[in-house]
Scaffold this active site. Structure first.
Site, PDB file in Angstrom:
ATOM      1  N   VAL A 184     -68.032  19.227 -61.162  1.00  0.00           N
ATOM      2  CA  VAL A 184     -67.397  17.912 -61.175  1.00  0.00           C
ATOM      3  C   VAL A 184     -66.764  17.716 -59.804  1.00  0.00           C
ATOM      4  O   VAL A 184     -66.590  18.673 -59.047  1.00  0.00           O
ATOM      5  CB  VAL A 184     -66.337  17.774 -62.289  1.00  0.00           C
ATOM      6  N   SER A 185     -66.404  16.480 -59.486  1.00  0.00           N
ATOM      7  CA  SER A 185     -65.955  16.181 -58.124  1.00  0.00           C
ATOM      8  C   SER A 185     -64.482  16.464 -57.875  1.00  0.00           C
ATOM      9  O   SER A 185     -64.088  16.753 -56.753  1.00  0.00           O
ATOM     10  CB  SER A 185     -66.251  14.709 -57.793  1.00  0.00           C
TER      11      SER A 185
END
Length: 210
Positions: free
Chosen positions: A8-9
């Protein structure tokens, strides 16, 4: 070895959904979790997994499993390069769970299957690049017709100026900056006179000199 890569970012985002999918795929999978932006591949855990000269990480015959292609990355030019490195240089395989055609493990000895996987990746890369190009064109066209107020383009929709705001310099900035650049005072003295933190001072210097 079978590796799962979940990404995920940001640290605020949750990896749980990806972890469940990877565990459901195989109980023997070794999962690598990472919370880093997908704008490029300069990610510590990805680099250890794929670009590691030590006797660890992805090797010939291994399988890399990802839930979707955008978990690998968002830059399709770099995705193609990484895909080629993993499948052709490392001789490992990649499986994308939500896109069955992107699975080199079932086509490693099948020329047609590998061709289809590579073709799908090329089409996805082309589509993403065209979308970026069209988005840039639409943005440029929109900016071109915006009215100018006080030397800045202003959004017709919000009435707000676009682009980076002008830097605000403290009183006596020009005088103190000139004395500092001339060597009459130190940077520390300049910061104290202007009551600026070190990072703010050098940020204003960079902006001013630009």
């Amino acid at each position: 070895m079978m590796y799962g890569y979940a990404r995920v970012s940001t640290k605020e985002q949750n990896l749980e959904r990806q972890l469940e999918q990877l565990k459901a795929f195989s109980a023997d999978i070794k999962i690598i979790e990472e919370k880093e932006s997908g704008k490029n591949f300069n990610r510590p855990k990805y680099q250890l997994l794929v670009h590691n000269d030590l006797d660890m990480g992805l090797r010939a015959g291994d399988l890399l499993v990802i839930c979707s292609l955008d978990r690998l990355g968002r830059n399709y030019t770099e995705i193609k390069q990484e895909w080629d490195y993993i499948t052709n240089t490392l001789k490992a395989n990649i499986k994308v769970l939500d896109m069955p055609l992107l699975d080199t493990s079932i086509s490693k000895d099948n020329l047609d299957g590998r061709f289809i996987a590579d073709l799908v990746l090329q089409i996805l890369s082309y589509t993403a690049e065209k979308e970026r190009e069209n988005t840039r064109k639409r943005q440029a066209q929109g900016i071109a017709v915006m009215p100018v107020v006080n030397g800045k383009k202003v959004s017709s929709k919000t009435g707000n100026p676009i682009g980076r705001p002008n830097a605000e310099y403290p009183d006596k900035w020009t005088e103190i900056y000139s004395n500092w650049r001339s060597g009459n005072i130190t940077a520390t003295a300049a910061m104290e006179i202007l009551e600026l933190k070190r990072t703010t001072f050098y940020k204003l210097v960079k902006s001013y000199e630009a």
